[in-house]
Write a protein that holds these residues in place. Structure first.
Motif, PDB file in Angstrom:
ATOM      1  N   ALA A   1     -43.951   9.740 -12.150  1.00 32.96           N
ATOM      2  CA  ALA A   1     -44.132   8.252 -11.687  1.00 32.96           C
ATOM      3  C   ALA A   1     -42.999   7.364 -12.310  1.00 32.96           C
ATOM      4  N   THR A   2     -42.524   6.410 -11.675  1.00 32.92           N
ATOM      5  CA  THR A   2     -41.390   5.547 -12.153  1.00 32.92           C
ATOM      6  C   THR A   2     -41.898   4.194 -12.361  1.00 32.92           C
ATOM      7  N   ALA A   3     -40.972   3.054 -12.041  1.00 37.14           N
ATOM      8  CA  ALA A   3     -41.072   1.797 -12.422  1.00 37.14           C
ATOM      9  C   ALA A   3     -42.468   1.072 -12.290  1.00 37.14           C
ATOM     10  N   GLY A   4     -43.351   1.200 -11.470  1.00 34.09           N
ATOM     11  CA  GLY A   4     -44.566   0.671 -11.308  1.00 34.09           C
ATOM     12  C   GLY A   4     -45.345   1.072 -12.476  1.00 34.09           C
ATOM     13  N   MET A   5     -45.578   2.395 -12.654  1.00 31.96           N
ATOM     14  CA  MET A   5     -46.427   2.792 -13.551  1.00 31.96           C
ATOM     15  C   MET A   5     -45.902   2.564 -15.280  1.00 31.96           C
ATOM     16  N   ARG A   6     -44.464   2.380 -15.472  1.00 29.36           N
ATOM     17  CA  ARG A   6     -44.127   1.898 -16.703  1.00 29.36           C
ATOM     18  C   ARG A   6     -44.487   0.534 -16.801  1.00 29.36           C
ATOM     19  N   LEU A   7     -45.161  -0.115 -15.930  1.00 31.01           N
ATOM     20  CA  LEU A   7     -45.250  -1.572 -16.478  1.00 31.01           C
ATOM     21  C   LEU A   7     -46.898  -1.611 -16.946  1.00 31.01           C
TER      22      LEU A   7
ATOM     23  N   ILE B   1     -41.786   9.255 -15.919  1.00 32.95           N
ATOM     24  CA  ILE B   1     -40.437   9.276 -16.479  1.00 32.95           C
ATOM     25  C   ILE B   1     -39.741   7.833 -16.789  1.00 32.95           C
ATOM     26  N   THR B   2     -38.565   8.114 -17.600  1.00 31.33           N
ATOM     27  CA  THR B   2     -37.973   6.666 -17.891  1.00 31.33           C
ATOM     28  C   THR B   2     -36.774   6.620 -16.718  1.00 31.33           C
ATOM     29  N   GLY B   3     -36.211   5.573 -16.937  1.00 30.22           N
ATOM     30  CA  GLY B   3     -35.008   5.239 -16.005  1.00 30.22           C
ATOM     31  C   GLY B   3     -33.770   6.141 -16.558  1.00 30.22           C
ATOM     32  N   GLU B   4     -33.837   6.620 -17.683  1.00 27.75           N
ATOM     33  CA  GLU B   4     -32.660   7.486 -17.829  1.00 27.75           C
ATOM     34  C   GLU B   4     -32.924   8.667 -17.125  1.00 27.75           C
ATOM     35  N   GLU B   5     -34.080   9.293 -17.564  1.00 31.28           N
ATOM     36  CA  GLU B   5     -34.394  10.655 -16.787  1.00 31.28           C
ATOM     37  C   GLU B   5     -34.345  10.451 -15.466  1.00 31.28           C
ATOM     38  N   GLU B   6     -34.771   9.368 -14.906  1.00 28.58           N
ATOM     39  CA  GLU B   6     -34.358   9.190 -13.211  1.00 28.58           C
ATOM     40  C   GLU B   6     -32.849   9.199 -13.133  1.00 28.58           C
ATOM     41  N   GLY B   7     -32.028   8.747 -13.872  1.00 28.99           N
ATOM     42  CA  GLY B   7     -30.566   8.470 -13.771  1.00 28.99           C
ATOM     43  C   GLY B   7     -30.147  10.030 -13.768  1.00 28.99           C
TER      44      GLY B   7
ATOM     45  N   VAL C   1     -26.228   8.413 -20.021  1.00 31.03           N
ATOM     46  CA  VAL C   1     -26.975   7.770 -19.221  1.00 31.03           C
ATOM     47  C   VAL C   1     -27.596   6.694 -19.786  1.00 31.03           C
ATOM     48  N   THR C   2     -27.555   5.292 -19.048  1.00 28.11           N
ATOM     49  CA  THR C   2     -28.399   4.027 -19.614  1.00 28.11           C
ATOM     50  C   THR C   2     -28.536   3.492 -18.657  1.00 28.11           C
ATOM     51  N   THR C   3     -29.762   2.736 -18.703  1.00 27.52           N
ATOM     52  CA  THR C   3     -30.281   1.468 -17.590  1.00 27.52           C
ATOM     53  C   THR C   3     -30.565   0.288 -18.099  1.00 27.52           C
ATOM     54  N   TRP C   4     -30.426  -0.818 -17.153  1.00 30.04           N
ATOM     55  CA  TRP C   4     -30.496  -2.079 -17.407  1.00 30.04           C
ATOM     56  C   TRP C   4     -31.679  -2.611 -16.850  1.00 30.04           C
ATOM     57  N   LEU C   5     -32.666  -2.890 -17.641  1.00 30.87           N
ATOM     58  CA  LEU C   5     -33.904  -3.608 -17.027  1.00 30.87           C
ATOM     59  C   LEU C   5     -33.670  -4.999 -16.623  1.00 30.87           C
TER      60      LEU C   5
ATOM     61  N   THR D   1     -34.306  15.976 -34.692  1.00 34.12           N
ATOM     62  CA  THR D   1     -33.634  15.205 -35.841  1.00 34.12           C
ATOM     63  C   THR D   1     -32.771  13.948 -35.679  1.00 34.12           C
ATOM     64  N   SER D   2     -32.759  13.765 -34.125  1.00 28.84           N
ATOM     65  CA  SER D   2     -32.010  12.630 -33.826  1.00 28.84           C
ATOM     66  C   SER D   2     -32.443  11.095 -34.395  1.00 28.84           C
ATOM     67  N   GLN D   3     -31.507  10.424 -34.993  1.00 33.47           N
ATOM     68  CA  GLN D   3     -32.239   9.231 -35.420  1.00 33.47           C
ATOM     69  C   GLN D   3     -32.296   8.226 -34.375  1.00 33.47           C
ATOM     70  N   ASN D   4     -31.264   8.170 -33.274  1.00 34.74           N
ATOM     71  CA  ASN D   4     -31.603   7.355 -32.359  1.00 34.74           C
ATOM     72  C   ASN D   4     -31.553   7.983 -30.888  1.00 34.74           C
ATOM     73  N   PRO D   5     -32.493   8.812 -30.498  1.00 37.12           N
ATOM     74  CA  PRO D   5     -32.338   9.350 -29.381  1.00 37.12           C
ATOM     75  C   PRO D   5     -32.065   8.642 -28.181  1.00 37.12           C
ATOM     76  N   PRO D   6     -30.961   9.240 -27.188  1.00 35.08           N
ATOM     77  CA  PRO D   6     -30.684   8.341 -26.066  1.00 35.08           C
ATOM     78  C   PRO D   6     -31.803   8.317 -25.044  1.00 35.08           C
ATOM     79  N   ILE D   7     -32.737   9.103 -25.198  1.00 35.94           N
ATOM     80  CA  ILE D   7     -33.859   8.909 -24.070  1.00 35.94           C
ATOM     81  C   ILE D   7     -35.188   8.902 -25.023  1.00 35.94           C
ATOM     82  N   LYS D   8     -36.073   8.177 -24.777  1.00 37.56           N
ATOM     83  CA  LYS D   8     -37.295   8.312 -25.595  1.00 37.56           C
ATOM     84  C   LYS D   8     -38.347   8.311 -24.340  1.00 37.56           C
ATOM     85  N   PRO D   9     -39.075   9.422 -24.334  1.00 39.37           N
ATOM     86  CA  PRO D   9     -40.078   9.844 -23.121  1.00 39.37           C
ATOM     87  C   PRO D   9     -41.299   8.872 -23.435  1.00 39.37           C
TER      88      PRO D   9
END
Length: 773
Positions: free
Chosen positions: A112-118, A159-165, A236-240, A526-534
């Motif tokens: 699932a993508t954008a709709g389920m994230r809301l 899935i996040t926008g980053e995973e989609e990308g 990868v990054t996304t702009w909401l 161990t990543s302090q600031n992971p680029p993707i947060k599932p």
């Protein structure tokens, strides 16, 4: 059509995979297939050793590999019972195209993508659980078991926008042969995607030093048919809020706000607002709930009247990029989002979704992007009268044109423009001017792609002069191209997911090779600031548990019959019983601890007083008595916690042992030894043979036989000595032979063995034995 039979040569050694793209407006099922990697390597030999498995459509011919249902899966947030009927036509379609014998080895994913994230986390959990239950019961497709990732593991997830990308980046480079074992011969393509709510970018930075040190990069690992693993470090990054629909909403809000301010300052009528981002004379009623309540007319509809100026639209939409936002981790592109430096001299970008729709469906300029051509087409469209656009649209529908690119070809020549087919709706034509401007601003002002302008000002540009690869693959300019498909295969993130799944089936060169996983699962924990947060909905939810168990309950015990949830009622009863048991378990320990807290000052004062009687204080003893201290409270609490956590020892029965009767002595007639504790009863008896006639003879007559001494255990496990009554009676007779009060007091050292605890012993000896006359 029925699934292929076992005699079909196309089916030989063929594997399948199914992906359900659960979007905001609908869910689309896609069936993919590929040849078994081992068989493909045997058939192809060295020519395919450095390539990925070839992922194709899931059907031999036709377009039945795709089917779609509406509305979006997120519409069942408050009605998860309807998910089963919603997904049924999709699953039945997949089962009708895949042989039943291959179902158990065919992976099925619902992503699932954008709709389920809301949705809220609880709503997400309910919908995913309902989907998981149905998919398990309705087919034999391969689905992961329950894990921390969800009720069906990673098979059913959001899935996040980053995973989609990232999946889209894999799909683009797979179709463009961007993956190979010889990295020096190939460069990967960057991926741009724009939807209604967000926009994404994914690319592999060209700087090798940056690839090794930047923690914002994600490892994408794939395995070629020869077993060799290729790894790419991708950003990868996304702009909401930077998709076309959300950007339009922000634009309308800002336009109305400025009009309201002008009304307040100059008294100008703000109900009619000129809008350069609409075709000429198009009137739309717009409201903006985002405005502050200080504007009295903000909630009322405003008329936006199109002026059709593409140049002004570019200028008014550019501030929406928010390029002045603070950049916490430089460099940043827009809205303060960090993006590594992009070398456009060597980087190739491919845009899908809105990049393709805005270019191709109306302007007919999909493929190689040329800024001059694109700007000219947008300016011509925006300044057209809206009534003329509507009339032309109706004529196009009546004539049954199946185009959609706005051009009419005759003998290979464009004879007319502005003619659109059925797939171009009026809503698209209304927003085309704004969307075209937003795409241009994102590409050039946001991402930073240079504008290439014909310096001679010719009426034609070099957009048609493409490289040889563009002639084969449909690509042109090295900087940016908009695409929808390559060689008949649609560019979709679902394709990237299936390429990764097919790559997982390739046998590695070594048995010690790390298994392939999705990029989001490859990020170190161990990543302090992971680029993707599932996105992981809560694992525990009473409603979700009830949905699982209600299927096994009789109808009389369901929520509908009882009027309340029996599962929740049972849960709270169990919690109450557990709390009651815990309270009963620690009740004794709490009572004993409370008594010790009250008794400990008295026992401590007794210890000090008897130590002072012998002329010394124990080390660390206070010089004054205190009824309560913080330290004693903490000691009691620690005893309480330890007794509640550690099983209590059973209380032991008194243990009777035999010890020699200690010799008694007269206190005042004893010489004071340097160490009284070391004197033995025998030494005292030899030094003073006659204690009293009757007492001495009685004592000597009994000293030959052992005297029983009772040892007990206190509540805290310490040993307590209980002397026999004969010693007490003997001690009571001492005052009769005493010559004075001082001489009648007997030392405790002669009465009780020194190995026993003073406090414990004194608690058992009557006070009248202390020698009071």
């Amino acid at each position: 059509m029925p699934p292929p039979t076992s005699t079909d040569p196309w089916l030989a050694a063929r594997r399948f995979g199914v992906v359900i793209d659960a979007g905001s407006s609908g869910s689309r099922l896609q069936i993919y297939s590929w040849k078994d990697p081992n068989i493909a390597l045997i058939d192809g030999g060295d020519s395919v050793r450095h390539t990925l498995p070839k992922v194709e459509k899931g059907v031999k011919v036709g377009e039945d590999w795709i089917t779609k249902v509406e509305p979006g899966l997120s519409s069942f947030a408050d009605n998860p019972e309807g998910v089963a009927g919603y997904l049924e036509p999709l699953i039945q379609h997949a089962r009708s195209r895949i042989p039943p014998s291959l179902e158990p080895e065919t992976p099925l994913f619902l992503l699932a993508t954008a709709g389920m994230r809301l949705l809220s986390p609880i709503q997400q959990a309910r919908v995913l659980n309902a989907a998981c239950q149905y998919l398990r019961s309705a087919s034999n497709f391969r689905i992961e078991g329950e894990s921390k990732d969800g009720p069906c593991g990673l098979s059913v997830q959001i899935i996040t926008g980053e995973e989609e990308g990232l999946f889209g980046w894999i799909a683009v480079n797979y179709l463009m042969d961007g993956f190979t074992g010889r990295r020096s011969e190939k460069t990967t393509y960057g991926f741009l995607d724009m939807g209604g709510a967000s926009t994404q970018i994914a690319f592999e930075p060209a700087d090798s030093k940056l690839q090794n040190n930047d923690e914002t990069l994600v490892d994408v690992r794939l395995r070629l048919l020869g077993g060799e693993e290729v790894k790419h470090r991708v950003f990868v990054t996304t702009w909401l809020g930077y998709g076309t629909n959300q950007a339009r909403e922000r634009y309308v809000t800002e336009t109305i706000r400025l009009a309201e301010e002008a009304r307040t300052a100059d008294g100008v009528d703000a109900d009619v607002i000129p809008d350069p981002c609409l075709p000429k004379d198009l009137v739309l009623l717009e409201t903006s709930p985002r405005l502050d309540e200080s504007f009295s007319h903000s909630s009322a509809p405003h008329k936006l009247v199109g002026t059709g100026s593409f140049t002004q639209c570019l200028q008014k939409t550019a501030p929406l990029l928010n390029k002045d936002a603070p950049c916490l981790a430089a460099p940043c592109l827009f809205n303060g989002v960090h993006v590594p430096p992009i070398n456009f001299a060597s980087s190739h970008f491919i845009g899908v979704s809105e990049y393709w729709y805005s270019s191709e469906h109306v302007f007919g300029l999909g493929g190689p992007y040329d800024f001059v051509q694109y700007e000219r087409a947008a300016m011509e469209f925006c300044r057209r009268d809206w009534d003329g656009i509507v009339e032309q649209h109706e004529l196009s529908k009546q004539s049954g044109l199946l185009g959609g690119d706005g051009e009419v070809l005759q003998d290979g020549q464009v004879v007319k423009t502005g003619v659109w087919g059925d797939r171009v709706e009026l809503s698209r034509l209304q927003m085309q001017c704004f969307k075209a401007a937003w795409v241009v601003n994102i590409l050039h002002e946001g991402i930073g792609i240079p504008r290439i302008v014909d310096p001679g000002g010719n009426s034609s540009t070099r957009g048609e002069q493409v490289a040889q690869q563009a002639e084969v693959k449909g690509l042109g300019r090295p900087m940016f191209q908009s695409l929808d498909s390559v060689e008949g295969i649609a560019i979709s993130w679902t394709l990237g997911k299936m390429v990764l799944e097919a790559s997982k089936e390739v046998k590695p060169l070594s048995s010690h090779t790390k298994p392939l996983v999705d990029p989001a699962q490859d990020i170190p924990s161990t990543s302090q600031n992971p680029p993707i947060k599932p996105i992981r909905p809560p694992f525990f939810d009473l409603d979700v548990i009830e949905e699982k168990l209600s299927q096994h309950l009789p109808p009389a015990l369901t929520r509908q019959s009882l009027g309340f949830s029996p599962i929740a009622f049972f849960f709270y009863i169990v919690v109450f019983l557990l709390l009651s048991c815990m309270i009963c378990r620690v009740r004794k320990s709490f009572r004993v601890t409370f008594r010790r807290m009250r008794r400990s000052p008295f026992k401590r004062d007794l210890d000090i007083s008897y130590s002072m009687e012998e002329g010394s204080l124990p080390p660390g003893a206070p010089r004054h008595s205190s009824s309560w201290t913080i330290a004693s409270l903490f000691r009691s609490l620690r005893r309480l916690m330890s007794s509640s956590l550690v099983p209590s020892r059973p209380r032991l029965t008194p243990l009777i042992t035999t010890t020699p009767r200690p010799h008694l002595r007269h206190a005042h007639s004893l010489p004071t030894p340097s160490s009284p504790a070391r004197a033995t009863p025998t030494q005292y008896h030899n030094a003073y043979p006659t204690f009293g006639t009757s007492t001495s003879s009685q004592y000597h007559s009994r000293s030959s036989s052992p005297t029983p001494t009772v040892l007990g255990f206190d509540d805290d496990g310490s040993t307590t000595s209980m002397l026999p009554s004969s010693i007490s009676s003997l001690s009571a007779g001492a005052p009769s032979v005493a010559r004075s009060r001082n001489s009648s007091q007997m030392s405790l050292a002669t009465l009780v063995p020194r190995s026993l605890s003073r406090a414990s012993s004194m608690s058992q000896i009557p006070t009248d034995t202390l020698g009071e006359e």
